[in-house]
Design a protein around this motif. Structure first.
Motif, PDB file in Angstrom:
ATOM      1  N   LYS A 120      53.887  40.328  39.373  1.00  0.00           N
ATOM      2  CA  LYS A 120      53.048  39.748  38.325  1.00  0.00           C
ATOM      3  C   LYS A 120      51.991  38.833  38.927  1.00  0.00           C
ATOM      4  O   LYS A 120      50.813  38.860  38.528  1.00  0.00           O
ATOM      5  CB  LYS A 120      53.929  38.984  37.343  1.00  0.00           C
ATOM      6  N   GLU A 121      52.402  38.014  39.893  1.00  0.00           N
ATOM      7  CA  GLU A 121      51.445  37.120  40.555  1.00  0.00           C
ATOM      8  C   GLU A 121      50.381  37.906  41.299  1.00  0.00           C
ATOM      9  O   GLU A 121      49.200  37.547  41.292  1.00  0.00           O
ATOM     10  CB  GLU A 121      52.182  36.182  41.518  1.00  0.00           C
ATOM     11  N   ARG A 122      50.786  39.005  41.966  1.00  0.00           N
ATOM     12  CA  ARG A 122      49.806  39.815  42.693  1.00  0.00           C
ATOM     13  C   ARG A 122      48.818  40.473  41.725  1.00  0.00           C
ATOM     14  O   ARG A 122      47.638  40.616  42.044  1.00  0.00           O
ATOM     15  CB  ARG A 122      50.521  40.872  43.528  1.00  0.00           C
ATOM     16  N   PHE A 123      49.315  40.879  40.559  1.00  0.00           N
ATOM     17  CA  PHE A 123      48.403  41.447  39.558  1.00  0.00           C
ATOM     18  C   PHE A 123      47.405  40.392  39.096  1.00  0.00           C
ATOM     19  O   PHE A 123      46.197  40.662  38.988  1.00  0.00           O
ATOM     20  CB  PHE A 123      49.191  41.991  38.364  1.00  0.00           C
ATOM     21  N   LEU A 124      47.901  39.189  38.805  1.00  0.00           N
ATOM     22  CA  LEU A 124      47.006  38.122  38.352  1.00  0.00           C
ATOM     23  C   LEU A 124      46.000  37.750  39.432  1.00  0.00           C
ATOM     24  O   LEU A 124      44.838  37.442  39.130  1.00  0.00           O
ATOM     25  CB  LEU A 124      47.836  36.899  37.938  1.00  0.00           C
ATOM     26  N   GLU A 125      46.439  37.797  40.683  1.00  0.00           N
ATOM     27  CA  GLU A 125      45.511  37.509  41.783  1.00  0.00           C
ATOM     28  C   GLU A 125      44.435  38.593  41.864  1.00  0.00           C
ATOM     29  O   GLU A 125      43.253  38.300  42.070  1.00  0.00           O
ATOM     30  CB  GLU A 125      46.279  37.414  43.098  1.00  0.00           C
ATOM     31  N   ARG A 126      44.835  39.861  41.704  1.00  0.00           N
ATOM     32  CA  ARG A 126      43.849  40.947  41.672  1.00  0.00           C
ATOM     33  C   ARG A 126      42.908  40.789  40.487  1.00  0.00           C
ATOM     34  O   ARG A 126      41.703  41.075  40.579  1.00  0.00           O
ATOM     35  CB  ARG A 126      44.551  42.306  41.586  1.00  0.00           C
ATOM     36  N   LEU A 127      43.454  40.332  39.377  1.00  0.00           N
ATOM     37  CA  LEU A 127      42.657  40.179  38.171  1.00  0.00           C
ATOM     38  C   LEU A 127      41.495  39.218  38.383  1.00  0.00           C
ATOM     39  O   LEU A 127      40.400  39.431  37.837  1.00  0.00           O
ATOM     40  CB  LEU A 127      43.567  39.684  37.031  1.00  0.00           C
TER      41      LEU A 127
END
Length: 544
Positions: free
Chosen positions: A148-155
């Motif tokens: 989830k954190e990696r997705f938010l970072e990509r976002l």
């Protein structure tokens, strides 16, 4: 060991099957036998068998209806249908109802054993797949927070499509209000003096986690989401309907975060606030602004809230970037060579003030810092030292400048290098001075007999000014040039009086004194005796 249930309305069939098979050798346990489908359904609920071996024709509930109920309620239970040739169409229906297999009556014990072995093998493989899937699911569940954190970072770092954002958000159960968004980025300045180095070795990650938890607790009163980046920074995506209100909420939240961390964790953070954006796919622009605002900590100092909207009006755009010129570099080099530490430090302090006032970009600061270090390295080289060895032995690496977070820290670091180079220059100058004084003494020893020897001649020989030479010569010998030359001449005259029968005027000429009378006056002044008295005294001492 798998459990199997036998269902058939004919007692002799059930007994024949039950007695003809050694169930455990095939990996099965016969947990019961039933006379019809209704009775079997109740037993299945109670015993939960892995396999049901059932006839099709039975009273109350036939095998076909039983298969339907089992496939609906117990999808992992395998149904094997026993049928005669005249009920083949029923068997086909059973297969459509997801029966595992069907066998024709009459069946031999060998055929049944082969079937059991096949069922067990298939069930072993399915079990392994289910176990592997379960493990993967467990690993996935454990990894979900990080994913989830990696997705938010990509976002916030990549321009994702709206569809991808929606799909991934739904997967991670993230709800985004249809409103405005703003990104805030927090970075720990340092852990301060409250924690010892040993504490930080053990608890640095714990302190970061505590910091993240404080942010999470404060976010309960705001609409948005928080996450950590791979650079060990913390980010917040804040949501709101009105742009002005969103900015106000961002500043309020940032100040609450800053104060709580300083109060409860005893260290400070700096927070960068980006620009408001109206859609999720534009979040990278807000994040970029927040990171750029955070970079201003280099000039402004730590424990601050910095908004890119406020800073962009005072930034360096359209202003000339102050650079180091040759005159400034020469002044710094001269101060360092002369050992005037206070003057060199004052130059650095004045330069840092100019950089702060001009809001010079970080990249330009780093470039000019490298120029300063090069100037200092050149000073070491010019004074006969090895600048690489001098710096590396003391752990000074040019890349160290990038690990500092403020210009004040950089100033302290540069002053430390200057102090080191000044110390080196002082030592080198002292060694050079000793060498020059030794050369001067050697020159005097070799030329004391010449009437032409003078301070000017000697300074030209050692390549120094008369004023500077006079100062260092006095420091190292305790005598002025004239005093030292006179002492050497008197010592040499004394040797000649002891070892030769030369007349006083002849000795005076040999030691560079043209006037015999003046020679006698000098000799008596330094020895307390005239040349004649000195020779007579030496003669008496030798006779005794």
């Amino acid at each position: 060991m798998y459990k199997i249930l036998l269902v058939d309305d004919e007692p002799e069939v059930r007994e024949g099957i039950r007695e003809s098979i050694q169930w455990d050798t095939h990996g099965f346990e016969l947990v019961g036998d039933c006379t019809n489908g209704q009775e079997a359904l109740e037993a299945i609920e109670r015993l939960r068998p892995d396999v049901v071996l059932s006839d099709i024709y039975m009273p109350f509930m036939d095998g076909l209806e039983l298969t339907k109920h089992v496939s609906e309620r117990y999808p992992f239970t395998k149904m094997i249908i026993l049928t005669g040739y005249d009920s083949f169409e029923y068997a086909q229906q059973a297969l459509r109802l997801k029966a595992y297999d069907f066998i024709l009556k009459p069946i031999t014990a060998m055929e049944l054993r082969k079937l059991l072995d096949k069922v067990r093998q298939d069930m072993d493989e399915e079990k392994k797949i289910r176990e592997d899937y379960t493990k993967l699911q467990q690993l996935l569940d454990q990894s979900l927070p990080l994913l989830k954190e990696r997705f938010l970072e990509r976002l916030v770092t990549s321009f994702l499509s709206i569809n991808e954002i929606r799909e991934r958000s739904e997967y991670f159960q993230i709800t985004w209000p249809t409103s405005n968004y703003i990104v805030m980025v927090m970075d720990i300045d340092d852990f301060g003096s409250y924690y010892s180095e040993s504490d930080l070795l053990k608890d640095a990650e714990l302190l970061r986690f505590a910091c993240y938890n404080i942010i999470g607790d404060l976010m309960d009163y705001y609409t948005g989401i928080t996450f950590r980046t791979r650079e060990e920074r913390m980010a917040v995506i804040l949501c709101g309907d009105q742009e002005n209100q969103l900015y106000e909420n961002a500043y309020k939240l940032a100040d609450e975060i800053r104060q709580c961390i300083e109060r409860y964790l005893k260290f400070t953070v700096t927070i960068g606030v980006g620009r408001v954006c109206a859609s999720l796919d534009q979040l990278p622009l807000s994040y970029e602004g927040a990171v750029s605002a955070l970079d201003y900590r280099f000039l402004l100092g730590k424990n601050r809230i910095v908004s890119i909207v406020e800073m962009e009006g005072t930034g360096p755009e359209g202003k000339p970037v102050p650079e180091l010129n040759m005159d400034w570099s020469r002044k710094l080099a001269s101060a360092v060579k002369a050992g005037i530490l206070s003057e060199a430090e004052a130059q650095i302090e004045q330069l840092m003030r100019v950089w702060k006032e001009s809001m010079m970009p970080i990249e330009a600061c780093y470039l000019n810092l490298q120029k300063i270090v090069v100037v200092l390295m050149n000073v070491v080289q010019e004074m006969g030292g090895n600048e690489i060895t001098l710096f590396t032995e003391r752990g000074i690496v040019l890349a160290d400048s990038y690990r500092f977070k403020t210009l004040d820290e950089i100033e302290h670091w540069v002053k430390g290098i200057i102090k080191l180079v000044v110390q080196f220059a002082t030592e080198q100058r002292s060694d050079l001075t000793k060498l020059q004084v030794m050369r001067a003494v050697e020159y005097i020893e070799a030329n004391y007999h010449s009437e032409e020897i003078s301070l000017q001649h000697l300074c030209r020989h050692v390549l120094m000014s008369t004023s500077y030479f006079s100062m260092i010569f006095k420091q190292h010998t305790g005598d002025t040039f004239v005093e030292y030359l006179t002492r050497v001449r008197i010592e040499k005259a004394g040797e000649l009086l002891q070892e030769t029968q030369l007349k006083s005027y002849e000795i005076a000429a040999k030691v560079g004194v043209a006037d015999p009378h003046y020679f006698s006056v000098l000799f008596k002044k330094h020895t307390g005796m005239t040349p004649t008295e000195y020779r007579e005294k030496v003669a008496r001492e030798r006779q005794q």
